[in-house]
Design an enzyme around this catalytic site. Structure first.
Site, PDB file in Angstrom:
ATOM      1  CB  SER A  89     -34.651   6.496  46.665  1.00  0.00           C
ATOM      2  OG  SER A  89     -34.747   7.906  46.664  1.00  0.00           O
ATOM      3  CE1 TYR A 113     -33.107   6.911  41.525  1.00  0.00           C
ATOM      4  CE2 TYR A 113     -34.656   8.025  42.985  1.00  0.00           C
ATOM      5  CZ  TYR A 113     -33.454   7.373  42.779  1.00  0.00           C
ATOM      6  OH  TYR A 113     -32.601   7.174  43.845  1.00  0.00           O
TER       7      TYR A 113
END
Length: 271
Positions: free
Chosen positions: A156, A169
């Site tokens: 990401s 995350y």
């Protein structure tokens, strides 16, 4: 002829979204597919759970391209189940060439110190430890073939760009970057390339359930001031855009690309 004719690709989180896009795109390039997904919910996520019916639909789309698909309900946190699936894949196809570690969850909370310990652990278990377990189960099968191969982790932009409110995350995706780099060193002698693809915002079900709204509520200075990207178009790109990058990364066109972070984020990472 496709770029992956005769090869076998494994895709985690394949029931929908990016996982489905990868499975279908790699099948279109000629690969047979091993597709798996937890097909169930998590305790601390807001997004709706993937379903067995969605995984079956992924398999049907692969088979519509005249490619074979082994689709199973498997949790990336379950190493014995992953190992069994790897053995089944070898029995079914006789080889594994590509692994795309794509599964993931995303949770948003007010801050890091009020985050429940159980929520932190769930995210780390799924995103980072689960990624390690998938490669542990399938990489020996690529090595066994002696033909080289490719491993791609879906990371990401938040491996590099912090997202306040999503500490687990971000930490997991950042850890994934070092996992990729270590594996690139270890697998280089086997001619197995290891990279990450780093999407920005992608239009998948992970955005549903309120995470976007909570992000804007908690940190409007980050999420309420436009798309923060260098290229035009929608902020949430279709999963096929990420699948384009993955198809290139696992093909011979990228045969000298390893240890690399490949952003597909319209410039968000350098905003």
């Amino acid at each position: 002829m496709g770029r992956l004719d005769g090869k076998v690709a494994v895709v985690s989180g394949a029931a929908r979204g990016q996982g489905r896009a990868h499975a279908v795109r790699l099948a279109a390039e000629g690969a047979d597919i091993v597709a798996f997904d937890v097909c169930g919910g998590f305790t601390y996520t807001r997004a709706p759970a993937a379903t067995v019916a969605e995984l079956e639909d992924t398999a049907a789309q692969v088979e519509a391209l005249d490619r074979r698909c082994l689709a199973e309900k498997v949790d990336a946190r379950d190493l014995p189940a992953l190992t069994a699936l790897a053995d089944t894949a070898m029995a079914e196809f006789g080889r594994v060439d590509v692994v795309v570690v794509n599964h993931g969850i995303w949770t948003v909370d007010r801050n890091s110190w009020e985050l429940p310990e159980e929520s932190w652990q769930e995210s780390i278990d799924v995103l980072l430890t689960g990624a390690w377990k998938v490669q542990k189960a399938f990489i020996p099968k690529i090595i066994e073939g002696g033909r080289g191969g490719s491993l791609v982790f879906t990371s990401s932009v938040n491996a590099v760009v912090p997202q306040p409110g999503a500490v687990a995350y971000c930490a997991a995706k950042s850890g994934m970057q070092m996992l990729m780099k270590v594996l690139a060193h270890e697998l280089g002698p086997h001619e197995i390339r290891v990279n990450t693809v780093n999407p920005g915002s992608v239009d998948t079900d992970i955005r549903l359930g309120g995470n976007i709204e909570k992000s804007i509520e908690y940190y409007p200075y980050v999420f309420g001031q436009g798309n923060r990207q260098l290229l035009g178009g929608t902020n949430a790109r279709p999963p096929s855009i990420i699948a384009d990058a993955v198809a290139w990364l696992v093909s011979d066109e990228a045969r000298f690309v390893t240890g690399a972070l490949i952003p597909v984020d319209a410039g968000r990472m350098v905003w």
